[in-house]
Design a protein around this motif. Structure first.
Motif, PDB file in Angstrom:
ATOM      1  N   UNK A   1     116.087  39.814  32.198  1.00 15.99           N
ATOM      2  CA  UNK A   1     115.273  39.810  30.980  1.00 15.99           C
ATOM      3  C   UNK A   1     114.474  38.519  30.868  1.00 15.99           C
ATOM      4  N   UNK A   2     113.444  38.526  30.031  1.00 19.24           N
ATOM      5  CA  UNK A   2     112.577  37.350  29.981  1.00 19.24           C
ATOM      6  C   UNK A   2     112.886  36.454  28.785  1.00 19.24           C
ATOM      7  N   UNK A   3     114.144  36.419  28.402  1.00 20.01           N
ATOM      8  CA  UNK A   3     114.576  35.566  27.281  1.00 20.01           C
ATOM      9  C   UNK A   3     114.307  34.091  27.573  1.00 20.01           C
ATOM     10  N   UNK A   4     114.478  33.680  28.815  1.00 20.30           N
ATOM     11  CA  UNK A   4     114.242  32.265  29.151  1.00 20.30           C
ATOM     12  C   UNK A   4     112.788  31.874  28.886  1.00 20.30           C
ATOM     13  N   UNK A   5     111.888  32.799  29.135  1.00 19.48           N
ATOM     14  CA  UNK A   5     110.475  32.515  28.879  1.00 19.48           C
ATOM     15  C   UNK A   5     110.265  32.248  27.394  1.00 19.48           C
ATOM     16  N   UNK A   6     110.853  33.080  26.551  1.00 11.46           N
ATOM     17  CA  UNK A   6     110.672  32.893  25.114  1.00 11.46           C
ATOM     18  C   UNK A   6     111.388  31.652  24.610  1.00 11.46           C
ATOM     19  N   UNK A   7     112.528  31.320  25.195  1.00 11.36           N
ATOM     20  CA  UNK A   7     113.219  30.070  24.823  1.00 11.36           C
ATOM     21  C   UNK A   7     112.325  28.880  25.163  1.00 11.36           C
TER      22      UNK A   7
END
Lengths: 299, 460
Positions: free
Chosen positions: A217-223
């Motif tokens: 998932x791209x959660x790291x991008x949003x973090x």
């Protein structure tokens, strides 16, 4: 003729240099009428321009293309079909776990074999360490009146026009979150780990250190995005994407929701300077942010 | 009553159904007249022409009652697994458990066609920024938003890596809505290097052994997730049984394709063949029924082929079709224009190939996953297409673009160049939106042109 052209931030320049070749991260020009790659409906303008640049670059010994997006993955085939350039398709995993990191490491090693085939030489631990220790990340944040962020994929030559417009209308780019900007830079290497296992540290830094919306998932991008927006006190975001880029276009709505900031999405066809319509949209956007800031100061 | 093979419209089918029913038609419990689905919103059915056999009736009823079947399965306490993107591997694992029902949320991409956009799935996707620049599979996002097409599954499992951007982006948005997804990685399939240990995959491609090992480890993660859901272990024996059941389906489809695509007179229409092949992906949420339906179709085409009966003219142009159509009506159009389907590559040949039963089951599934034509190069895909064109004796190739699909930008050029070079047959590329009515004239002209070209070449 020992240049190796690439554009993706997942291609470690240090690794190419350690093999005795010269890494050249290519920023293509917008295409002209004599583009070596046909205009195909649905073909990303950046991919087209990048492939064109590779084909016309007389100084290049080889090129590295990555699978970060489907357009480039398939664009590689158009290049390979010509037979005009030694090119390497590097598989970049989309998931982030240790087995996927192992896959990425294998690709780094395979890239090394490709480079050896072009006259390079596998580096020793010491040589790789010394090159990695030279790395100096650029400062991420500037300061000024109205900070805006630009996020998106890689930029092309001539895209400084976007930065100029922002500055002309009272703002400045407090965060360059494009692939060619700070988002595409790895964090500083851990010096201790370099001494123990330079390749391991290289793999770790590149694999885990670049936030990208294509990761799942791209959660790291949003973090990363929320952190950088806060650090830079950013007041508005310009999402600059290429026509046909699904990966960024799909995130526009979510970026608005997650950040709570004004977001302008502009699509670029890579055919030349920004259209007048797009310029007016950017100007209007800067006016909106400026007015919003003035209102906040009054209250 | 009309008993000779024919294509009939919905009104005729409903009349025929009444007569068959009176004569004691044997049907499963999901049977009934096809026309009843119109009331459920499947308006497109009234524009289509269907095969008139009881076997085709059963096929359509199986397909059109899937949603109902899923809701009932959920009520009965079955665990629903939404297998996304991989088109044929995870459902085989899931079907190895008695308590799990796999299905393919991506299948919602046909809902806008079947309902003629009245399902408003696109509208729902638009409302959160996924507009018409994306592939019609954006209907999946709409389905998750409205909750109408299928019950929200207990687990979502999605392949990612060497997959198309639009689907990956849409699946990520599904996750962002709050649905947990187990992502598993499939690397881009490349040719092994000279000193690299290589594996010959089913379907004829080659891959590095290290990639097979990697995918095997990814599928093991999927297996753990399914075990947690089902609260039971998935050992080799259980998985082998699941593979055997899947292979029964695959063998049926293989024989069906062989008979239909090589018969002198086409015994089964293109639309029914498309739907039959799609059953391979996730067995329409009922593996047992899928097997029965396919056996029924096989029996029908064997009878028709033996008695030299069919639904089209013997001189219909033999066309190989690449990519599934977003609008089923175009399969009717092919035949209206004088063509017939003689070979297909609907993005999932790996779901049609037989899964090896003589190797460790997880190894076999990893090899099948890597055999996915979309995971490798378009050139590889083209080679397989050439081989199948020769196998089925197709005389022309139609490449059907899917609007907004990222792979369609480049693959058409590569595939058509290779096919023309190797086989010297005419190729046409068309684009088919979910409701193609406004484009019918254009599509008709292009398909008729290739049919005419085929027929003129025969004279020469």
């Amino acid at each position: 003729m020992n240049r190796i052209i690439y554009s993706s931030p997942y291609v470690p320049a240090e690794w190419i240099e350690a093999h005795g070749l010269t890494p050249e991260r290519l920023m293509p020009k917008t295409v002209t009428a004599d583009c070596a790659v046909d205009r195909l409906e649905g073909l990303c303008p950046y991919a087209r321009a990048f492939l064109d640049s590779i084909l016309k670059n007389r100084r290049a010994r080889g090129a590295v293309i990555t699978t970060t997006c489907d357009q480039m993955r398939r664009g590689y085939e158009l290049l390979a079909d010509t037979g005009k350039r030694d090119c390497f398709l590097m598989n970049i995993p989309k998931t982030r776990h240790e087995a996927a990191k192992g896959l990425y490491k294998n690709e780094i090693l395979r890239l090394g074999r490709f480079l050896n085939g072009l006259g390079g030489k596998s580096p020793s631990q010491e040589k790789l360490s010394s090159i990695m220790l030279k790395y100096n990340p650029s400062p991420k944040h500037k300061s000024g009146a109205i900070p805006a962020a630009i996020i998106g994929g890689p930029l092309m030559k001539g895209d400084c026009e976007l930065f100029d417009i922002i500055e002309q209308f009272g703002g400045f780019v407090g965060l360059d979150g494009t692939e060619t900007g700070s988002r595409g830079e790895i964090p500083p290497f851990d010096k201790t780990r370099i001494h123990n296992d330079a390749l391991g540290e290289l793999v770790n830094a590149y694999f885990y250190g670049i936030p990208d919306p294509s990761v799942r998932p791209n959660t790291d991008f949003y973090d990363w995005l929320k952190r950088e927006l806060k650090a830079g006190e950013i007041k508005g975001i310009i999402l600059r994407r290429y026509l046909w880029c699904d990966l960024w276009h799909a995130e526009f709505y979510r970026i608005k929701q997650e950040t709570g900031l004004p977001v302008l999405e502009i699509d670029v066809d890579g055919d030349g300077p920004l259209s007048e319509r797009t310029k007016q949209r950017i100007i209007a956007f800067m006016e909106v942010i400026t007015c919003s800031m003035s209102r906040q100061k009054l209250t | 009553m009309l008993d000779e093979p024919a294509k009939i419209d919905l009104a005729e089918w409903d009349r025929r159904y009444s007569e068959m029913h009176l004569r004691g038609l044997n049907e499963p419990d999901y049977g009934g007249p096809i026309g009843r689905h119109i009331a459920e919103g499947d308006h497109r059915l009234s524009s289509l022409k269907f095969d008139n056999s009881p076997a085709a009736l059963r096929l359509w009823n199986l397909l059109l009652t899937e949603e109902q079947r899923l809701f009932e399965a959920k009520k009965r306490g079955k665990k629903l697994v939404g297998a996304m993107k991989d088109l044929g591997t995870v459902p085989v694992m899931a079907c190895s458990f008695e308590t799990i029902v796999p299905f393919y949320p991506d299948g919602a991409w046909w809902s806008p066609c079947i309902t003629e956009l009245s399902d408003e799935l696109f509208k729902a996707a638009d409302s959160i920024g996924i507009d018409e620049s994306f592939c019609p599979v954006r209907a999946v996002l709409g389905a998750f938003l409205t909750g109408d097409c299928f019950p929200i599954p207990d687990r979502l499992i999605c392949s990612v890596g060497a997959t198309c951007d639009d689907f990956s982006a849409i699946a990520q948005r599904v996750q962002a809505l709050g649905h947990s997804i187990l992502w598993w990685e499939i690397p881009h399939r490349r040719n092994p290097e000279p000193d690299e240990k290589s594996v010959r995959l089913p379907g004829g491609f080659n891959a590095p052994a290290c990639h097979v090992e990697f995918v095997k480890s990814e599928l093991s993660r999927v297996a753990v997730s399914l075990e947690e859901l089902a609260d039971e272990k998935l050992d080799n024996e259980k998985l082998s049984r699941g593979i055997k059941k899947a292979n029964v389906v695959r063998r049926c489809i293989d024989e069906l394709r062989n008979i239909v695509f090589t018969a002198r007179i086409c015994p089964l229409p293109a639309m029914e063949m498309l739907v039959a092949e799609m059953l391979a992906i996730h067995f329409c949420s009922d593996l047992r029924e899928t097997t029965m339906v396919l056996r029924g179709l096989l029996e029908e085409v064997r009878t028709r082929a033996k008695s030299k009966q069919g639904i089209l003219s013997p001189d219909a142009a033999r066309v190989f079709w690449v990519n599934p159509v977003a609008d089923l009506k175009v399969m009717n159009l092919l035949e209206d224009c004088g063509g017939r389907l003689c070979g297909t590559e609907f993005l999932f040949t790996h779901a049609l190939d037989i899964i090896p039963e003589d190797i460790e089951p997880m190894d076999a599934l990893a090899q099948m996953a890597l055999s996915d034509p979309m995971v490798g190069s378009s050139a590889d895909r083209a080679k397989r297409i050439c081989s199948d064109i020769r196998r089925f004796g197709a005389e022309a190739l139609v490449i059907s673009r899917i609007p907004g699909a990222s792979h369609c930008a480049v693959e058409g050029k590569i595939i058509s160049n290779i096919v023309r070079r190797r086989l010297d047959i005419p190729v046409v590329e068309i684009e088919v939106p979910p409701v193609s009515d406004s484009l019918q004239a254009t599509l008709r002209t292009r398909i008729e042109a290739i049919v005419e070209t085929v027929k003129k070449r025969r004279i020469k």
